[in-house]
Design a protein around this motif. Sequence first.
Motif, PDB file in Angstrom:
ATOM      1  N   MET A   1       0.837  -1.203   0.000  1.00 23.74           N
ATOM      2  CA  MET A   1       0.000   0.000   0.000  1.00 23.74           C
ATOM      3  C   MET A   1       0.865   1.243   0.000  1.00 23.74           C
ATOM      4  O   MET A   1       1.879   1.315   0.657  1.00 23.74           O
ATOM      5  CB  MET A   1      -0.903   0.002   1.230  1.00 23.74           C
ATOM      6  N   ASN A   2       0.439   2.258  -0.777  1.00 25.98           N
ATOM      7  CA  ASN A   2       1.152   3.517  -0.867  1.00 25.98           C
ATOM      8  C   ASN A   2       0.601   4.477   0.182  1.00 25.98           C
ATOM      9  O   ASN A   2      -0.545   4.872   0.130  1.00 25.98           O
ATOM     10  CB  ASN A   2       0.941   4.089  -2.278  1.00 25.98           C
ATOM     11  N   SER A   5      -0.235   9.659   0.626  1.00 26.30           N
ATOM     12  CA  SER A   5      -1.292  10.654   0.770  1.00 26.30           C
ATOM     13  C   SER A   5      -1.464  10.997   2.237  1.00 26.30           C
ATOM     14  O   SER A   5      -1.395  10.134   3.106  1.00 26.30           O
ATOM     15  CB  SER A   5      -2.612  10.116   0.203  1.00 26.30           C
ATOM     16  N   PRO A   6      -1.726  12.270   2.556  1.00 23.86           N
ATOM     17  CA  PRO A   6      -1.861  12.666   3.964  1.00 23.86           C
ATOM     18  C   PRO A   6      -3.122  12.103   4.605  1.00 23.86           C
ATOM     19  O   PRO A   6      -3.172  11.915   5.809  1.00 23.86           O
ATOM     20  CB  PRO A   6      -1.893  14.187   3.892  1.00 23.86           C
ATOM     21  N   LEU A   7      -4.158  11.856   3.831  1.00 18.03           N
ATOM     22  CA  LEU A   7      -5.424  11.327   4.323  1.00 18.03           C
ATOM     23  C   LEU A   7      -5.922  10.271   3.337  1.00 18.03           C
ATOM     24  O   LEU A   7      -5.523  10.267   2.174  1.00 18.03           O
ATOM     25  CB  LEU A   7      -6.464  12.452   4.441  1.00 18.03           C
ATOM     26  N   PRO A   8      -6.810   9.396   3.765  1.00 18.14           N
ATOM     27  CA  PRO A   8      -7.309   8.374   2.844  1.00 18.14           C
ATOM     28  C   PRO A   8      -8.246   8.960   1.796  1.00 18.14           C
ATOM     29  O   PRO A   8      -8.808  10.048   1.962  1.00 18.14           O
ATOM     30  CB  PRO A   8      -8.066   7.417   3.765  1.00 18.14           C
ATOM     31  N   LEU A   9      -8.419   8.232   0.707  1.00 17.90           N
ATOM     32  CA  LEU A   9      -9.402   8.572  -0.309  1.00 17.90           C
ATOM     33  C   LEU A   9     -10.751   7.980   0.092  1.00 17.90           C
ATOM     34  O   LEU A   9     -10.806   6.992   0.833  1.00 17.90           O
ATOM     35  CB  LEU A   9      -8.996   8.004  -1.668  1.00 17.90           C
ATOM     36  N   PRO A  37      -3.240   3.486  -2.862  1.00 15.55           N
ATOM     37  CA  PRO A  37      -3.339   4.189  -1.587  1.00 15.55           C
ATOM     38  C   PRO A  37      -4.547   3.674  -0.810  1.00 15.55           C
ATOM     39  O   PRO A  37      -5.460   3.063  -1.377  1.00 15.55           O
ATOM     40  CB  PRO A  37      -3.534   5.644  -2.010  1.00 15.55           C
ATOM     41  N   ALA A  38      -4.578   3.936   0.468  1.00 14.04           N
ATOM     42  CA  ALA A  38      -5.714   3.518   1.297  1.00 14.04           C
ATOM     43  C   ALA A  38      -6.969   4.257   0.859  1.00 14.04           C
ATOM     44  O   ALA A  38      -6.950   5.468   0.652  1.00 14.04           O
ATOM     45  CB  ALA A  38      -5.421   3.805   2.766  1.00 14.04           C
ATOM     46  N   PHE A  39      -8.054   3.501   0.700  1.00 12.42           N
ATOM     47  CA  PHE A  39      -9.331   4.123   0.388  1.00 12.42           C
ATOM     48  C   PHE A  39     -10.449   3.401   1.129  1.00 12.42           C
ATOM     49  O   PHE A  39     -10.361   2.212   1.435  1.00 12.42           O
ATOM     50  CB  PHE A  39      -9.608   4.140  -1.122  1.00 12.42           C
ATOM     51  N   GLY A  40     -11.478   4.153   1.428  1.00 17.06           N
ATOM     52  CA  GLY A  40     -12.678   3.593   2.018  1.00 17.06           C
ATOM     53  C   GLY A  40     -13.830   3.762   1.055  1.00 17.06           C
ATOM     54  O   GLY A  40     -13.728   4.473   0.056  1.00 17.06           O
ATOM     55  N   GLU A  72      -7.474   3.960   7.233  1.00 18.48           N
ATOM     56  CA  GLU A  72      -6.120   3.501   6.923  1.00 18.48           C
ATOM     57  C   GLU A  72      -5.770   2.212   7.676  1.00 18.48           C
ATOM     58  O   GLU A  72      -5.234   1.273   7.089  1.00 18.48           O
ATOM     59  CB  GLU A  72      -5.096   4.592   7.222  1.00 18.48           C
ATOM     60  N   ASP A  73      -6.092   2.145   8.964  1.00 12.71           N
ATOM     61  CA  ASP A  73      -5.800   0.925   9.719  1.00 12.71           C
ATOM     62  C   ASP A  73      -6.627  -0.253   9.208  1.00 12.71           C
ATOM     63  O   ASP A  73      -6.118  -1.367   9.063  1.00 12.71           O
ATOM     64  CB  ASP A  73      -6.083   1.146  11.207  1.00 12.71           C
ATOM     65  N   ALA A  74      -7.908  -0.014   8.919  1.00 12.62           N
ATOM     66  CA  ALA A  74      -8.769  -1.095   8.441  1.00 12.62           C
ATOM     67  C   ALA A  74      -8.335  -1.595   7.074  1.00 12.62           C
ATOM     68  O   ALA A  74      -8.493  -2.788   6.765  1.00 12.62           O
ATOM     69  CB  ALA A  74     -10.218  -0.618   8.390  1.00 12.62           C
ATOM     70  N   PHE A  75      -7.778  -0.711   6.246  1.00 14.47           N
ATOM     71  CA  PHE A  75      -7.388  -1.074   4.881  1.00 14.47           C
ATOM     72  C   PHE A  75      -6.340  -2.172   4.866  1.00 14.47           C
ATOM     73  O   PHE A  75      -6.227  -2.926   3.891  1.00 14.47           O
ATOM     74  CB  PHE A  75      -6.868   0.170   4.155  1.00 14.47           C
ATOM     75  N   GLU A  76      -5.565  -2.284   5.930  1.00 16.46           N
ATOM     76  CA  GLU A  76      -4.555  -3.345   6.013  1.00 16.46           C
ATOM     77  C   GLU A  76      -5.209  -4.717   6.145  1.00 16.46           C
ATOM     78  O   GLU A  76      -4.615  -5.737   5.788  1.00 16.46           O
ATOM     79  CB  GLU A  76      -3.661  -3.101   7.239  1.00 16.46           C
TER      80      GLU A  76
END
Length: 350
Positions: A1-2, A5-9, A37-40, A72-76
């Motif tokens: 994961m990249n 980005s300062p915040l998730p998408l 990148p992390a996204f929700g 971001e934590d959940a994306f892992e």
Amino acid sequence: MNKTSPLPLMVTMGDPAGIGADIVLSSYSQSTERSLPAFGVVGCARTLRLRASMTGLAAVDVIPVADASDIEDAFERGLPVLDMPLEHEPHAGVPSAGSARQVVEWVDMAVKLALGGEISAIVTGPIHKETLYQAGFKHEGHTDYLAHLAVKAGHPAEPVMMLSAGDFRTIPLSVHIPLAQAPSAVTNAAIVAQAQVIDRDLKRYFGIARPRIAVAGLNPHAGENGTIGLEDRDIIAPAVQQLSLAGIGAFGPVSADTLFHEQARATYDAALCMYHDQALIPVKAIGFHEGVNTTLGLPFVRTSPDHGTALELAGTGNANPSSFIAAVMQADRMTRATHMARSPVPTPAS
């Protein structure tokens, strides 16, 4: 994961009867290998789980999250979903106006989070306009609705639709209007206003110090100095001159039949086209599966895959996620560009 980005998408799921859920799940399954990148997702967790089972992606764990800070934590561990459940679950491939209200509410929530500084960008899933209209939706589509929400919240917005395939970018001066009405939309004010937004946002989001903007002609051979229509000579050319005098690197009008071959594309960073198909056909011909729709002129970053709901593919496992992945990557690049521009330059140690 990249994680640059300062915040998730945040992704909106789009029409639940279409392929929005399919391509989101498929993209998440490729997130590690594609360095996404992390996204929700703001949408319906139940629909995502059902579609995962239908498309052979049941291994993707759909994880409801309470707010954007958990993404971001959940994306892992799985696909984070800000769960706003549907009242009625539609069949895959069969759109229903009964879902329209919640489809719009998902967009509303994403914009609220973006304007509140809780997410870095929005990637919108494809919507089914007919069902939205049946439910009373009054806007032309995503682009003008997003601008409406921004203005309603007190932010300026000058929405400009940009299509891209890699570094090839086109902008249609007019969008979803009948072709017979397109010439009346070609005005000096529209050309100048859109070119100004293009110039500003190519600098801001794409790091192009002096954008080169090719302005397409409306008529065959750009009107041949008024012998094949007057718009090119009397409207487009003066607008280009006005832009040049203002320091914007615009040139034209250029005959559209010579504007899109490989050598011509090397001469500009974006082409301002005079109507919808003049802009969209070359992008889809060059990069049909990698096309991205970006809205310039908003107070937040918004991208989208450059395709519709593809109802016939929903739930089959055959939907191609490439355009969605390209949209996510473009949103991430645009976000990082603005984040870097705001970051203070470190002071060298003495």
